[in-house]
Write a protein that holds these residues in place. Sequence first.
Motif, mmCIF file in Angstrom:
data_model
loop_
_atom_site.group_PDB
_atom_site.id
_atom_site.type_symbol
_atom_site.label_atom_id
_atom_site.label_comp_id
_atom_site.label_asym_id
_atom_site.label_seq_id
_atom_site.Cartn_x
_atom_site.Cartn_y
_atom_site.Cartn_z
ATOM 1 N N THR A 27 0.803 -1.227 0.000
ATOM 2 C CA THR A 27 0.000 0.000 0.000
ATOM 3 C C THR A 27 0.834 1.274 0.000
ATOM 4 O O THR A 27 0.303 2.352 -0.282
ATOM 5 C CB THR A 27 -0.936 0.025 1.222
ATOM 6 O OG1 THR A 27 -0.158 0.008 2.432
ATOM 7 C CG2 THR A 27 -1.876 -1.179 1.216
ATOM 8 N N SER A 30 0.924 2.702 -3.614
ATOM 9 C CA SER A 30 -0.138 2.250 -4.511
ATOM 10 C C SER A 30 -1.271 3.257 -4.599
ATOM 11 O O SER A 30 -1.684 3.836 -3.587
ATOM 12 C CB SER A 30 -0.694 0.912 -4.027
ATOM 13 O OG SER A 30 -1.794 0.507 -4.821
ATOM 14 N N LEU A 32 -4.115 2.081 -5.919
ATOM 15 C CA LEU A 32 -5.279 1.188 -5.918
ATOM 16 C C LEU A 32 -5.449 0.451 -4.601
ATOM 17 O O LEU A 32 -6.536 0.458 -4.017
ATOM 18 C CB LEU A 32 -5.144 0.154 -7.044
ATOM 19 C CG LEU A 32 -6.202 -0.964 -7.072
ATOM 20 C CD1 LEU A 32 -7.603 -0.384 -7.299
ATOM 21 C CD2 LEU A 32 -5.869 -2.004 -8.146
ATOM 22 N N TRP A 33 -4.389 -0.183 -4.126
ATOM 23 C CA TRP A 33 -4.518 -1.071 -2.976
ATOM 24 C C TRP A 33 -4.601 -0.281 -1.675
ATOM 25 O O TRP A 33 -3.740 0.531 -1.387
ATOM 26 C CB TRP A 33 -3.363 -2.061 -2.937
ATOM 27 C CG TRP A 33 -3.244 -2.864 -4.200
ATOM 28 C CD1 TRP A 33 -2.174 -2.926 -5.036
ATOM 29 C CD2 TRP A 33 -4.250 -3.706 -4.785
ATOM 30 N NE1 TRP A 33 -2.436 -3.747 -6.104
ATOM 31 C CE2 TRP A 33 -3.703 -4.243 -5.969
ATOM 32 C CE3 TRP A 33 -5.549 -4.061 -4.417
ATOM 33 C CZ2 TRP A 33 -4.426 -5.108 -6.789
ATOM 34 C CZ3 TRP A 33 -6.268 -4.922 -5.241
ATOM 35 C CH2 TRP A 33 -5.710 -5.443 -6.399
ATOM 36 N N GLY A 60 -9.921 -1.940 -3.702
ATOM 37 C CA GLY A 60 -8.531 -2.080 -3.308
ATOM 38 C C GLY A 60 -8.326 -2.846 -2.019
ATOM 39 O O GLY A 60 -7.217 -2.902 -1.500
ATOM 40 N N LEU A 93 -12.688 -4.930 -6.499
ATOM 41 C CA LEU A 93 -12.599 -3.852 -7.474
ATOM 42 C C LEU A 93 -13.991 -3.273 -7.721
ATOM 43 O O LEU A 93 -14.997 -3.979 -7.601
ATOM 44 C CB LEU A 93 -12.019 -4.367 -8.789
ATOM 45 C CG LEU A 93 -10.649 -5.045 -8.709
ATOM 46 C CD1 LEU A 93 -10.273 -5.657 -10.054
ATOM 47 C CD2 LEU A 93 -9.571 -4.059 -8.243
ATOM 48 N N ARG A 194 0.868 -6.018 -7.795
ATOM 49 C CA ARG A 194 1.380 -4.830 -8.495
ATOM 50 C C ARG A 194 1.114 -4.932 -9.996
ATOM 51 O O ARG A 194 0.808 -3.915 -10.649
ATOM 52 C CB ARG A 194 2.868 -4.671 -8.207
ATOM 53 C CG ARG A 194 3.151 -4.198 -6.779
ATOM 54 C CD ARG A 194 4.596 -4.367 -6.392
ATOM 55 N NE ARG A 194 4.846 -3.882 -5.031
ATOM 56 C CZ ARG A 194 5.876 -4.251 -4.276
ATOM 57 N NH1 ARG A 194 6.772 -5.123 -4.764
ATOM 58 N NH2 ARG A 194 6.019 -3.766 -3.058
ATOM 59 N N GLU A 197 -2.495 -4.096 -10.559
ATOM 60 C CA GLU A 197 -2.730 -2.650 -10.500
ATOM 61 C C GLU A 197 -2.330 -1.961 -11.793
ATOM 62 O O GLU A 197 -3.087 -1.136 -12.328
ATOM 63 C CB GLU A 197 -1.978 -2.029 -9.333
ATOM 64 C CG GLU A 197 -2.151 -0.509 -9.295
ATOM 65 C CD GLU A 197 -1.572 0.154 -8.062
ATOM 66 O OE1 GLU A 197 -1.775 1.381 -7.901
ATOM 67 O OE2 GLU A 197 -0.916 -0.525 -7.258
ATOM 68 N N ARG A 198 -1.165 -2.274 -12.317
ATOM 69 C CA ARG A 198 -0.714 -1.632 -13.554
ATOM 70 C C ARG A 198 -1.709 -1.876 -14.683
ATOM 71 O O ARG A 198 -2.092 -0.951 -15.402
ATOM 72 C CB ARG A 198 0.663 -2.175 -13.962
ATOM 73 C CG ARG A 198 1.814 -1.704 -13.100
ATOM 74 C CD ARG A 198 3.146 -2.021 -13.761
ATOM 75 N NE ARG A 198 3.321 -3.441 -14.054
ATOM 76 C CZ ARG A 198 3.856 -4.317 -13.209
ATOM 77 N NH1 ARG A 198 4.242 -3.926 -12.004
ATOM 78 N NH2 ARG A 198 4.004 -5.584 -13.560
ATOM 79 N N TYR A 200 -4.894 -3.007 -14.471
ATOM 80 C CA TYR A 200 -6.253 -2.565 -14.153
ATOM 81 C C TYR A 200 -6.400 -1.068 -14.369
ATOM 82 O O TYR A 200 -7.396 -0.614 -14.961
ATOM 83 C CB TYR A 200 -6.569 -2.936 -12.705
ATOM 84 C CG TYR A 200 -7.933 -2.478 -12.227
ATOM 85 C CD1 TYR A 200 -9.101 -3.061 -12.709
ATOM 86 C CD2 TYR A 200 -8.054 -1.452 -11.288
ATOM 87 C CE1 TYR A 200 -10.352 -2.653 -12.269
ATOM 88 C CE2 TYR A 200 -9.293 -1.035 -10.840
ATOM 89 C CZ TYR A 200 -10.440 -1.639 -11.333
ATOM 90 O OH TYR A 200 -11.670 -1.216 -10.889
ATOM 91 N N ARG A 201 -5.451 -0.290 -13.932
ATOM 92 C CA ARG A 201 -5.552 1.159 -14.085
ATOM 93 C C ARG A 201 -5.586 1.547 -15.566
ATOM 94 O O ARG A 201 -6.370 2.410 -15.978
ATOM 95 C CB ARG A 201 -4.407 1.841 -13.355
ATOM 96 C CG ARG A 201 -4.498 1.734 -11.842
ATOM 97 C CD ARG A 201 -3.344 2.417 -11.160
ATOM 98 N NE ARG A 201 -3.379 3.857 -11.383
ATOM 99 C CZ ARG A 201 -2.373 4.690 -11.064
ATOM 100 N NH1 ARG A 201 -1.267 4.210 -10.527
ATOM 101 N NH2 ARG A 201 -2.489 5.969 -11.286
#
Length: 275
Positions: A27, A30, A32-33, A60, A93, A194, A197-198, A200-201
């Motif tokens: 976190t 991040s 997101l998380w 997250g 999510l 991680r 996150e990359r 998904y964003r």
Amino acid sequence: MPDDNSSRWSDLDRPALDAAALQSALTRDSALWRSLEVVQEVGSTNAALTAAAVDGAAEGSVLVAEHQVTGRGRLDRVWTSPPRAGLTVSFLLRPDVPAARRGWLPLLTGVALAEAVGEVTGVLASVKWPNDLLARDGRKLAGILAEASGDAVVVGVGLNVSTTADELPDTGTSLSGVTGATVDRAPVLLAFLRAVERRYRGWVEALGDPVLSGLARDYLAWSSTVGSAVQVTMPDGSTLAGTARAVDWDGRLVVDTPEGTVELASGDVRHVRPA
């Protein structure tokens, strides 16, 4: 303080996860998380996190279980693993994308998992539509289950890490089984989240467009299904055979058969196997 039975070093082959260290590492930087919780035992991480989503849990949120006792795969198949032998993780999510595009979330997760496994362990895996991670010999390393609840989607992953051949069906394998060495779960978990996150964003910024976000291209690069002859078993037991030609904009598998082209959502099929 944990007791002796849950101490990180009570089993050197299967040490416990350090929840505080994982939470901090994940976190800290991040966007997101928001949280990462590790529980010793749970019925189902997906079920627990879905209940939290109904109660308003934030996007997250991550839940990891050292032992999952009533784990489920797609179509309510049972997924079991001995304590600390694998990674059992679910995350919450709330994607602001067209509902039809949510079919790409398990595919996105599979790509992120394949990337993380390769990065941390050197194991070259592939993704099998719609929800499996396979070793090079075709045996299953992981399963993925995405479940929607209102505007939330909970994605769960069960990854075999140190599970032995005696603890697995003939169709399964584990990271330790492939590498012949001990695999630390923590770096795999962090690399995986991680990577999620990359991807998904970028996918959300593209409003779920798999082409614009680059997800479709990368999924095809990792796919062991697209381009292969397949036999598809339907829920009623009937089968169809053909060639998996593509995955469409909504994450459906496009199969060319002698009778014509069909588009299959994950809920439309029971099994997809090499023909």
